[in-house]
Design an enzyme around this catalytic site. Structure first.
Site, PDB file in Angstrom:
ATOM      1  N   SER A 100       7.041   4.361  12.594  1.00 15.82           N
ATOM      2  CA  SER A 100       8.012   5.453  12.605  1.00 15.82           C
ATOM      3  C   SER A 100       8.746   5.431  13.928  1.00 15.82           C
ATOM      4  O   SER A 100       8.216   4.938  14.944  1.00 15.82           O
ATOM      5  CB  SER A 100       7.305   6.800  12.439  1.00 15.82           C
TER       6      SER A 100
ATOM      7  N   THR B  99       0.850  -1.190   0.000  1.00 15.11           N
ATOM      8  CA  THR B  99       0.000   0.000   0.000  1.00 15.11           C
ATOM      9  C   THR B  99       0.884   1.238   0.000  1.00 15.11           C
ATOM     10  O   THR B  99       2.005   1.223   0.499  1.00 15.11           O
ATOM     11  CB  THR B  99      -0.955   0.030   1.206  1.00 15.11           C
ATOM     12  N   GLY B 100       0.370   2.300  -0.589  1.00 14.59           N
ATOM     13  CA  GLY B 100       1.179   3.508  -0.714  1.00 14.59           C
ATOM     14  C   GLY B 100       2.424   3.269  -1.542  1.00 14.59           C
ATOM     15  O   GLY B 100       3.493   3.824  -1.274  1.00 14.59           O
ATOM     16  N   ALA B 101       2.298   2.450  -2.584  1.00 16.30           N
ATOM     17  CA  ALA B 101       3.461   2.079  -3.396  1.00 16.30           C
ATOM     18  C   ALA B 101       4.016   3.255  -4.193  1.00 16.30           C
ATOM     19  O   ALA B 101       5.132   3.177  -4.703  1.00 16.30           O
ATOM     20  CB  ALA B 101       3.102   0.933  -4.349  1.00 16.30           C
ATOM     21  N   SER B 102       3.271   4.342  -4.310  1.00 12.52           N
ATOM     22  CA  SER B 102       3.757   5.498  -5.056  1.00 12.52           C
ATOM     23  C   SER B 102       4.669   6.388  -4.233  1.00 12.52           C
ATOM     24  O   SER B 102       5.357   7.247  -4.770  1.00 12.52           O
ATOM     25  CB  SER B 102       2.573   6.315  -5.582  1.00 12.52           C
ATOM     26  N   GLY B 103       4.691   6.216  -2.905  1.00 11.19           N
ATOM     27  CA  GLY B 103       5.590   6.982  -2.057  1.00 11.19           C
ATOM     28  C   GLY B 103       7.017   6.461  -2.164  1.00 11.19           C
ATOM     29  O   GLY B 103       7.265   5.382  -2.707  1.00 11.19           O
TER      30      GLY B 103
ATOM     31  N   TYR C 149       0.792  12.589  14.760  1.00 15.67           N
ATOM     32  CA  TYR C 149       1.472  11.572  13.965  1.00 15.67           C
ATOM     33  C   TYR C 149       2.059  10.490  14.869  1.00 15.67           C
ATOM     34  O   TYR C 149       1.924   9.289  14.600  1.00 15.67           O
ATOM     35  CB  TYR C 149       2.567  12.233  13.138  1.00 15.67           C
TER      36      TYR C 149
ATOM     37  N   GLY D  65       7.477   3.200  -0.357  1.00 17.85           N
ATOM     38  CA  GLY D  65       6.686   2.204  -1.075  1.00 17.85           C
ATOM     39  C   GLY D  65       7.329   1.793  -2.383  1.00 17.85           C
ATOM     40  O   GLY D  65       7.342   0.612  -2.746  1.00 17.85           O
TER      41      GLY D  65
END
Length: 244
Positions: free
Chosen positions: A139, A11-15, A152, A18
């Site tokens: 994180s 998930t979030g492979a475009s970051g 966060y 990721g």
């Protein structure tokens, strides 16, 4: 399951993280589902590499804040993934006094609710196979907390509790669940800092540099491997000795 080809979902492979995880998995021949929400154009490099390597890779769009879209995404998968990387996340910088209910809900929905329901949707196939690997990206602030990033930090701390509890629940089914809690990593969320701020952070890190996305990716790939089956419920923080 060692001799079978298993699919992975990032998930979030475009970051940036990721992308690094997806590239590392593709290089190891893992067929991939690449989730994105809005930045599908950033998947082109991964898709091109996967094509060159002869590795199947398919982009899947979904707003993970909506459980219905999560289920729709899984419905588009002809082969359900047994490897899952819950990477999609957003951050927030600011004093707690300034956090609005809308900002609170957005971070909780993306950073906490989304991995919960993505994992829930992935589990039937894993339980049936008696095999699965789940890696949750948290994180360093989920471990230590950070001033001006209270919201966060709260959500990333929740990811760690989710990881530890789920690992105990799923271990009898042959499914491992681990978390990676990166420190200061090049690009991504570090881009919001000025060069002077980055230098100040680097000076506080015993390793004397920022981490690289590829270093986080290599850890994720190992935790997703058959060889890592006895590692579960763990939080590993690649941070250059910044916090130990």
């Amino acid at each position: 399951m060692r001799g079978e080809t298993m699919w992975g979902l990032v998930t979030g492979a475009s970051g940036e993280l990721g992308q690094a995880v997806s590239i590392a998995l593709a290089k190891r021949g893992i067929p991939l589902y690449l989730h994105y929400h809005l930045a599908g154009d950033k998947l082109q490099g991964i898709l091109r590499l996967a094509s060159e390597l002869g590795v199947p890779a398919y982009p899947l769009q979904a707003d993970l804040r909506d459980p219905q879209q999560v289920h729709r995404m899984f419905g588009q998968m002809p082969v359900k993934p047994l490897l899952l990387v819950n990477n999609a996340a957003v951050d927030h910088v600011g004093l707690i006094h300034d956090v609005t209910p809308e900002q609170f809900d957005n971070l909780v929905h993306i950073n906490v609710r989304a991995p919960f329901f993505v994992t829930q949707a992935a589990l039937p196939a894993m339980i049936q196979a008696k095999y699965g690997r789940i890696v949750n990206l948290s994180s360093i602030w989920g471990l230590t907390g950070s001033a001006c990033e209270v919201l966060y930090s709260t959500t990333k701390g929740a990811v760690l509790a989710f990881t530890k509890a789920l690992a105990k629940e799923l271990a009898p089914s042959g499914i491992s669940v681990n978390a990676i809690a990166p420190g200061a990593i090049e690009g991504g969320m570090m881009n919001r800092f000025s060069p002077e701020d980055v230098q100040e952070i680097v000076e506080a890190i015993p390793a004397g540099r920022l981490g690289r996305p590829e270093e986080v990716a290599s850890l994720a790939v190992y935790l997703l491997s058959p060889e890592a089956g006895y590692i579960t419920g763990q939080v590993i923080s690649p941070n250059g000795g910044w916090y130990t």
